[in-house]
Design an enzyme around this catalytic site. Structure first.
Site, PDB file in Angstrom:
ATOM      1  N   LYS A 116       0.792  -1.228   0.344  1.00  0.00           N
ATOM      2  CA  LYS A 116       0.258   0.001  -0.261  1.00  0.00           C
ATOM      3  C   LYS A 116       0.961   1.041   0.311  1.00  0.00           C
ATOM      4  O   LYS A 116       0.761   2.254  -0.271  1.00  0.00           O
ATOM      5  CB  LYS A 116      -0.585  -0.110   1.245  1.00  0.00           C
ATOM      6  N   LYS A 197      -2.433  -8.166  -8.576  1.00  0.00           N
ATOM      7  CA  LYS A 197      -3.640  -9.492  -8.173  1.00  0.00           C
ATOM      8  C   LYS A 197      -4.593  -8.707  -9.042  1.00  0.00           C
ATOM      9  O   LYS A 197      -4.837  -7.136  -9.033  1.00  0.00           O
ATOM     10  CB  LYS A 197      -4.366  -9.815  -6.603  1.00  0.00           C
ATOM     11  N   LYS A 200      -9.688  -3.453  -6.949  1.00  0.00           N
ATOM     12  CA  LYS A 200     -10.381  -2.389  -7.577  1.00  0.00           C
ATOM     13  C   LYS A 200      -9.397  -0.399  -7.102  1.00  0.00           C
ATOM     14  O   LYS A 200      -9.541  -0.264  -8.546  1.00  0.00           O
ATOM     15  CB  LYS A 200     -11.290  -1.622  -6.054  1.00  0.00           C
TER      16      LYS A 200
END
Ligand code: AQP
Length: 330
Positions: A116, A197, A200
């Site tokens: 992140k 992966k 969103k």
């Protein structure tokens, strides 16, 4: 561990955008199966959702859209508790208590945190670092024994078990052991980059949303990466498409294309066209149900309010026990 703890299931989905095939195959599909035989709490984890950039004007809509996706996919509010995390503030209370027994170094090593901060270098906040602590609280406040999740969440489940053990050792046996439940497609990859992966945050061109129209699915699938040439071992991109076909497609299509691939006669454009049509068919009942629900926002809000009431009853009881064990005032 009591029988009831064994039957308890918890899982959550971040309110960070529209739900895609990865969320469905990795998580929601298992939720629908599990709710038939177990006590389930499914949440829209909006406090997790605000650890990455978000628009305050949009977040309410995003939360409601995730609720619509959950319900249209088949979460039954008469069987399962469906609620919004921020409506059950006890999660934060338990999270704080867990944070006092968590070594900071452990959190810094968790792979999702590293990923992140790579994704959002200007948005490195304490909430992002303590995400796994809140997730441990989300799960353990219901004393859930089983958590259906995608593969990316495994380090968080491991962390949850370490936290439960640390708490139990320090204050006395309170929390059960948690097991992750992985589905067949525990890691669905992005359509345009099979090394990442499906996510969103990678943008709508890289995923197929559950609510995409048949035309949009066809367009997105057309641009999906495949192999060059027709023989040899499948590359990750083709493997990903075959996995989607196996799970969402008509069984005869999967067998036919697999045989074509083995023979080296496969036409990828046809594979993608067939897969797009099968996905569109698979989600036709979803789209119809979602449309119906979209017209009844008050009904959906009522489901979430009832869900929060039911969740809070369980969460409050756990918090009472936790405070008692620690020696805090009740
Ligand atoms: N690609 C995936 N394959 C299988 N499972 C997946 N999940 C997510 N992506 C895949 C699983 O879906 C559940 C809900 O995930 P989430 O939305 O709470 O968080 P996430 O894993 O961070 O999902 P995204 O789409 O990647 O969201 P952003 O981009 O906002 O971070 C989880 O069980 C997850 O494993």
């Amino acid at each position: 561990m009591t029988k009831q703890e064994n039957k308890q299931v918890f899982s959550g989905i971040r309110s960070s955008g529209e739900l895609h095939l990865g969320n469905y195959i990795g998580a929601i599909k298992s939720f629908i199966e599990l709710q038939k035989t177990r006590d389930c709490v499914f949440m829209i984890v909006d406090y997790h959702g605000i650890t990455t950039p978000f628009d305050p004007k949009e977040i309410k809509n995003t939360i409601l859209n995730v609720a619509l996706d959950y319900l249209a996919a088949g979460i039954d509010p008469n069987k399962s508790i469906l609620a919004v995390q921020s409506n059950v503030p006890e999660h934060l209370e338990l999270s704080w208590i867990f944070s006092t027994i968590t070594p900071v170094g452990l959190l810094q090593r968790i792979p999702t945190f590293k990923e992140k901060i790579r994704q959002h270098p200007d948005y490195v906040n304490l909430g992002l670092l303590s995400y796994p602590v809140l997730m441990a609280a989300d799960i353990l406040i219901y004393k859930a024994g089983l958590v259906p999740v995608g593969e990316d969440q495994l380090p968080h489940i491991e962390f949850t078990n370490e936290t439960a053990k640390r708490f139990n050792n320090k204050f006395g046996k309170t929390f059960p052991e948690v097991k992750a439940k992985l589905s067949e497609g525990a890691r669905i990859m992005s359509l345009n980059d099979p090394a990442k992966k499906m996510s969103k945050s990678l943008g709508p061109k890289t995923y197929i949303a559950l609510n995409d129209s048949p035309e949009t699915i066809k367009e997105k699938m057309k641009k999906a990466v495949t192999d060059i040439g027709t023989t040899g071992k499948m590359t990750p991109a083709t493997e990903n498409l075959f996995l989607l076909l196996k799970i969402l497609g008509k069984p005869e299509h999967y067998e036919e294309f697999l045989a074509e691939h083995k023979k080296g006669t496969i036409k990828y454009s046809l594979l993608k066209e067939t897969l797009a049509a099968d996905i569109a068919d698979y989600f036709a009942p979803f789209r119809a149900k979602r449309k119906e629900l979209e017209a009844k926002p008050e009904y959906v809000k009522k489901i979430l309010a009832d869900g929060a009431d039911r969740a809070r009853k369980i969460a409050r009881a756990t918090m009472r026990e936790v405070k008692e064990k620690i020696g805090l005032m009740i």
